[in-house]
Enzyme design. Structure first.
Site, mmCIF file in Angstrom:
data_model
loop_
_atom_site.group_PDB
_atom_site.id
_atom_site.type_symbol
_atom_site.label_atom_id
_atom_site.label_comp_id
_atom_site.label_asym_id
_atom_site.label_seq_id
_atom_site.Cartn_x
_atom_site.Cartn_y
_atom_site.Cartn_z
ATOM 1 N N CYS B 334 0.723 -1.164 0.203
ATOM 2 C CA CYS B 334 -0.221 0.010 0.051
ATOM 3 C C CYS B 334 0.789 1.256 -0.076
ATOM 4 C CB CYS B 334 -1.009 -0.034 1.047
ATOM 5 S SG CYS B 334 -0.141 -0.242 2.837
ATOM 6 N N SER B 335 0.675 2.119 1.052
ATOM 7 C CA SER B 335 1.887 3.089 1.064
ATOM 8 C C SER B 335 3.026 2.956 1.840
ATOM 9 C CB SER B 335 0.838 4.706 1.466
ATOM 10 O OG SER B 335 -0.265 4.788 0.874
ATOM 11 N N GLY B 337 2.989 0.385 3.610
ATOM 12 C CA GLY B 337 3.422 -1.223 3.609
ATOM 13 C C GLY B 337 3.394 -1.776 5.158
ATOM 14 N N ASP B 339 0.353 -1.637 7.153
ATOM 15 C CA ASP B 339 -0.979 -1.974 7.330
ATOM 16 C C ASP B 339 -1.884 -3.068 6.350
ATOM 17 O OD1 ASP B 339 -1.266 -0.189 9.942
ATOM 18 O OD2 ASP B 339 -0.411 1.169 8.484
ATOM 19 N N ARG B 380 -1.233 2.046 16.605
ATOM 20 C CA ARG B 380 -2.508 1.743 15.869
ATOM 21 C C ARG B 380 -3.323 1.285 17.271
ATOM 22 N NH1 ARG B 380 -0.781 3.956 12.220
ATOM 23 N NH2 ARG B 380 0.228 2.999 10.434
#
Lengths: 606, 538
Positions: B334-335, B337, B339, B380
């Site tokens: 993803c951006s 990497g 999550d 998170r």
């Protein structure tokens, strides 16, 4: 594959694997011919057990023939055409007779403790003279004399005067049912008033009787204009009147249609599904019925008050609420036998119009409504909340639902007992209950604990909205791809069977040390609730003379009944995204491969 | 500053505790540096109730006259209420809870003080490591190697010290490729599919930027991955629009012209703030008993949680399909990497690999793919759904993973070696724990804090025989087949065991689960007994 039409079934045999699918004509709810495509003429058949089957027939003329035959076959004109009259499970007359004697309502009332010092059996309806939609044997308060009964019945819609349906022995409280009073704006009936008085007097625990009108208030008000209506609290002494707001058959029919439209959509997104579930209102109606049953249960078991339940005619919502209420109050109804008794009592004998509601004969489409299906779903929702309280599993409910529509057994034919006697069903058809009882093993719930029932005789379900779920196994019973691939139920039953085998084997060992039988020790496959293969043994000749339509194509996903999913995944048709072609397809795309079978050779066309 | 300085009132007599599914109890309340302790006054069987302060997500105070009520909303979604006599005491306690429940300093947290008698700091820490993982997969040794280019965490601060990369790529090339990837997360191997030798790689987004920068080493690295095969897939867990936009801020995606053998697939898997808000809405809907059916269904829809579950499962299904059915290697990112990348690769591994579906295998997978791979647990999971604090980096990605795994378990109740109870335990421990496993945000931070010496390891603890009994699936039957989940909306369900955990109905279901366990154990004993007798007699 090849499609066969017989007098009773539509049978599709896959040429590659010899798998066959048969659909009873009575199960077909609608047949639709779609516009011609390059592969042939598509035919969509929707079944009452929520199976949807697509056929593609190459020649349009053949398709039309099949279409028109099915239209004729699915809707018999007279009862004699129904499958039950030709179905013969190779039983002699005595076995058949015993099957019909399995459920005895007289014995059931005795079990409840009726007749007793306050309630008696009346023979007033011996010849169905007072109320033709009621059974012959009715239970009324001791003090309700014949003139009172007759007078009261004249003041009630369709003559359905207040009678006993369940007696809660512990508190001597009664659940009675009737239809709406013909009160209009101001009419009164002294006999009816004394009838309610008599019901009230029969219970010393409470000074009043609850009168539950299961309709929304607005509907009841509207009925007044037609000379019907509801009880005026000023005229009846000692009653407490209550509306509970369950919608009528038309609303329910539309609601289910909406639900099926939503769930039948291809590539349904989660949002559309939830929005559709909401806008169909189906779960809202289910909750309303359970809420009403809880109200009834609390009044009877909590306050020890007697309750009189009615709606308009007293055979739809009243049946739902009385039967569900009894189920909550009495653990007996949560057993397999007890559940049969409950259906026999509150639905069959008290005249739920199965023929009209399930569209057995070509009738008024406005009379069709999934009232009984709703009842089964309410029970299912309860089994989900109380996994240990029911002797039967989901498959029992599904099997009953299957046969309410199959017209294979005589139990659900016709609209009331009188009609059933005229049709001589006991002599000419077989009883479903005997069949289900013979297969009892398949319907057992392994988690059932009689001890739990003893501890919690009265169930108090929660009706907070998040406890209601969509019943996938009912409405998507035949969509193999949607179900869990493995089943806890099946495994547990297998394990239990194994351990039983082990146990009996051990005993055999201890008694006789005969070592010859020991090979059987380990694995014995257990039969789960496979569909009763309905092999029509007699009268197989088709109207169209075994018409064979070659070169069929059938959609893979809907063809086979899966009671339990298989553990392997080879048969999966669903894909998460196409790997070849466009990659921007939204979400997971269900793309059932249409396999066109040409002279037995499969060719992917999609 | 000592923790005890935050405690003005340590003891309150005559407090009343109300918790779900229990009658209200009267007794003594104690506040310690890390716990709330409540003991009731039942003479015959005194009950103690211990609550980790870290588990508290939010509190609400209400004063009436001389007494006060504190409503405690926990990160495991339990809601408690304390009635405390004396306004000052009540305020003191509330203040202590507020401060002590969100300590910032790792070394002050409870895992550093947790010393149960039956476990020791000398016990082994962790189940898996890159080296161990590598040594288990002998098939890949001729094409892949373990690189310790990151041994001092300088190449990528969020990767572990050792990673698996293609043999043809040397460490200098890795350093260069890392510079071309967000946060230095260059493509590394996370899964090797034995059946066909294909692999799953994961990374962060390439830093192509607005002027389409290239990196020769990164291209070579990916080329080495598909060596011998005609193509590979890149699953970007952002929509193509999002990926385009990322270029404006220096990020980007692998363009067709530079990575000609790779085919890009975009699937938007939500993460970050949107996911946190989704959780908040769902929990809010589950906590409100006054909703009618329509309102509930519209709230459920509006929360989008189930949509996220559906997307995650179907994207993982797509990934598994690329590898297992289509026979190609896949790079997922993803951006950052850290999550949705991890989410997708983990679920895909569960779908394909029977080794990940055992109790040990699953915990080792979590350790490799989440803890060591640098999912920032501390950021998170700082707060859950009840907190009023301004959202920072909170996002329930790990919870979404557990939900996806639960859906798998629901659809394949025999294929997974662990039970729902394990998923519930992990969901709780990720937010508040006595163990060190989920502390910190990366391997680097953990080694700085010397967690492996100073705290206990949750995964090891869960595998002790006593605990294993609760967390193993009694019906488990290993299958070598891939388990393809159905992602029809009708097949997915709200995870009632978690979101409605504190209701009577959840209890009934738990009882039924317990019943299954007991039955199976009984039958197994029985079967053994029969077999034994059989053996003796023959």
């Amino acid at each position: 594959g090849t499609l066969y039409l017989t007098a009773t079934h539509l049978i599709f045999v896959e040429s590659s694997s010899n798998n066959s699918t048969s659909i009873l004509h009575h199960h077909i709810a609608s047949v639709e011919k779609l516009s011609l495509t390059t592969t042939g003429c598509p035919l969509v058949i929707q079944c009452r057990n929520f199976r949807v089957v697509h056929f593609v027939i190459q020649r349009e003329r053949d398709c039309h023939d099949v279409y028109s035959s099915l239209l004729r076959l699915r809707q018999p004109v007279s009862y004699e055409e129904l499958y039950a009259f030709s179905y013969n499970p190779k039983q002699n007359d005595q076995q058949r007779e015993e099957g019909w004697q399995l459920i005895d309502l007289g014995a059931e009332f005795e079990r409840m403790g009726v007749p007793c010092d306050q309630w008696q059996l009346t023979d007033v309806n011996r010849d169905y003279k007072v109320c033709e939609t009621y059974p012959r044997d009715l239970y009324v308060p001791i003090t309700a004399s014949k003139p009172i009964i007759v007078g009261s019945s004249k003041f009630r819609s369709k003559g359905r005067f207040p009678v006993l349906t369940y007696f809660y022995q512990e508190k001597k409280a009664a659940v009675c049912r009737c239809s709406q009073p013909l009160s209009g704006f101001s009419a009164r009936c002294l006999e009816d008033e004394s009838m309610l008085q008599a019901i009230s007097k029969a219970n010393h625990n409470s000074r009043f009787v609850y009168v539950m009108d299961t309709r929304p208030k607005l509907n009841a008000l509207a009925n007044r204009a037609a000379g019907k209506g509801y009880e005026n609290e000023d005229n009846y002494s000692n009653i407490r009147f209550q509306f509970v707001g369950i919608e009528n058959i038309h609303v329910m029919r539309t609601s289910l249609q909406k639900l099926l439209e939503v769930t039948g959509t291809r590539s349904l997104s989660m949002s559309d599904y939830l929005v559709g579930l909401e806008s169909s209102g189906w779960l809202r109606h289910i909750k309303a019925i359970v809420d009403a049953a809880i109200f009834l249960t609390k009044a009877v078991t909590g306050e020890g008050a007697s309750v009189l339940v009615h709606c308009s005619d007293g055979w739809d919502r009243t049946a739902q609420v009385c039967s569900l209420g009894s189920l909550l109050m009495d653990p007996y109804y949560r057993t397999i036998k007890g559940f049969m008794v409950l259906i026999e009592k509150d639905w069959i004998s008290f005249g739920h119009k199965f023929a009209d509601r399930c569209d057995q004969l070509d009738g008024d489409p406005k009379e069709v409504s999934p009232i009984f299906t709703q009842f089964l779903e309410c029970v299912w929702q309860l089994t989900e909340q109380f996994p240990q309280s029911f002797e039967f599993s989901e498959w029992f409910l599904l099997q009953i639902h299957e046969h309410v529509h199959s017209c294979q057994y005589g139990n659900f034919l016709g609209n009331n007992q009188r009609q059933r006697e005229e049709l001589q069903l006991r002599d000419r058809t077989h009883s479903l209950w005997a069949f289900l009882m013979s297969e009892k093993q398949n319907y057992l719930n392994p988690f059932y604990s009689p001890a739990f029932s003893e501890l919690h005789p009265v169930l108090e379900p929660s009706t907070l909205p998040y406890h209601f779920k969509f019943w996938r196994n009912m409405y998507h019973q035949f969509d193999r791809s949607m179900h869990p691939r493995q089943s806890i139920l099946k495994t547990i039953l297998t394990l239990r069977e194994n351990s039983r085998n082990g146990e009996s084997m051990l005993q055999a060992l201890e008694n006789v040390s005969a070592l010859t039988e020991l090979q059987q020790l380990g694995v014995t496959p257990v039969a789960t609730s496979e569909p009763p293969a309905p092999p029509p043994t007699r009268d197989q000749r088709s109207n169209d003379g075994q018409e064979e339509v070659g070169e069929e194509a059938i959609e893979g996903t809907d063809t086979e009944r899966t009671v339990e999913g298989s553990s392997a995944t080879e048969s999966r048709k669903q894909r998460y995204g196409e790997l070849e072609g466009t990659y921007n397809s939204e979400l997971a795309k269900e793309e059932p491969a249409v396999v066109s079978l040409e002279f037995g050779v499969a060719r992917m066309t999609c | 500053m000592e923790l005890s300085e935050h405690i003005k009132t340590a003891n309150v007599e005559d407090a009343v505790l109300r918790q779900p599914l229990h009658p209200a109890a009267r007794g003594t309340l104690c506040v310690t540096g890390h716990h709330l302790l409540f003991s009731d006054r039942e003479e015959s069987s005194p009950q103690h109730f211990l609550l980790l302060l870290r588990n508290i997500d939010a509190i609400e105070k209400r004063m009436s006259g001389s007494s006060g009520t504190i409503t405690i909303k926990c990160k495991d979604l339990c809601v408690l209420q304390l009635d405390i006599p004396g306004m000052e005491q009540c305020l003191n306690i509330a203040r202590s809870i507020e401060t002590l429940s969100c300590l910032e300093n790792v070394s002050e947290m409870y895992p550093f003080f947790y010393r149960p008698s039956d476990q020791s700091l000398k016990d082994q820490w962790g189940l898996s490591s890159t080296e161990k993982h590598y040594s288990q997969m002998t098939d890949l040794h001729d094409r892949w190697r373990v690189s310790s280019v990151n041994r001092d965490y300088s190449v990528c601060p969020t990767y572990p010290q050792a990673v698996i990369v293609p043999k043809d790529i040397n460490d200098e090339m890795l350093v260069k490729a890392a510079k071309f990837r967000h946060g230095g997360r260059f493509p590394v191997l996370c899964y090797y599919h034995r059946k066909n030798g294909m692999v799953i790689m994961r990374s962060s987004q390439p830093l192509t930027g607005a002027n389409r920068k290239r990196c020769r080493e990164d291209e070579l690295l990916l080329q080495a991955v598909i060596d011998g095969s005609d193509k590979g897939y890149i699953i970007d867990t952002r929509s193509s629009q999002q990926a385009q936009q990322a270029r404006m801020t220096g990020g980007g995606f692998e363009s067709k012209s530079c990575y000609s053998c790779w085919k890009r697939l975009h699937r938007q898997v939500e993460r970050g703030k949107a996911l946190q808000e989704s959780l908040i809405k769902l929990v809010e809907a589950c906590g409100n008993d006054s909703h009618n059916m329509d309102r509930w269904l519209s709230k459920l829809e509006n929360s989008k949680w189930l949509s996220h579950v559906q997307t995650a499962l179907s994207t993982a299904g797509l990934l598994a399909e690329c590898v297992e059915r289509d026979g190609h290697s896949v790079l997922v990112h993803c951006s950052e990497g850290t999550d949705s990348t991890l989410l997708i690769s983990t679920v895909a591994q569960l779908i394909m690999d029977p080794c990940c579906r055992t109790l040990e295998g699953f915990l080792a997978l979590l350790e490799r793919e989440w803890v060591q791979a640098g999912h920032p647990f501390q950021k998170r999971c700082a707060h859950s759904a009840y907190s009023h604090a301004r959202l920072q980096q909170e996002s329930p990605v790990f919870l979404l993973l557990l939900d996806c795994v639960w859906q798998l378990l629901h659809q394949f109740p025999l294929a997974l070696g662990f039970s729902e109870a394990l998923l519930l335990r992990l969901a709780t421990e990720a937010y508040a724990s006595s163990y060190g496993t989920f502390l910190c945000n990366s391997d680097k931070e953990r080694s700085v804090a010397i967690l492996s010496m100073k705290t206990l390891c949750l995964f090891q603890a869960l595998l002790r025989p006593k605990e294993r009994r609760c967390y193993a699936n009694p019906l488990y039957e290993r299958t070598e087949l891939a388990i393809w989940p159905s992602v029809h909306p009708q097949s997915l369900q709200l995870w009632r065991g978690y979101f409605l955990r504190w209701t009577q109905q959840a209890r009934h279901l738990e009882e039924a689960q317990e019943e299954i366990r007991n039955m199976v154990i009984l039958w197994e004993k029985m079967f053994e007994y029969v077999c034994f007798n059989f053996f003796m007699l023959s």
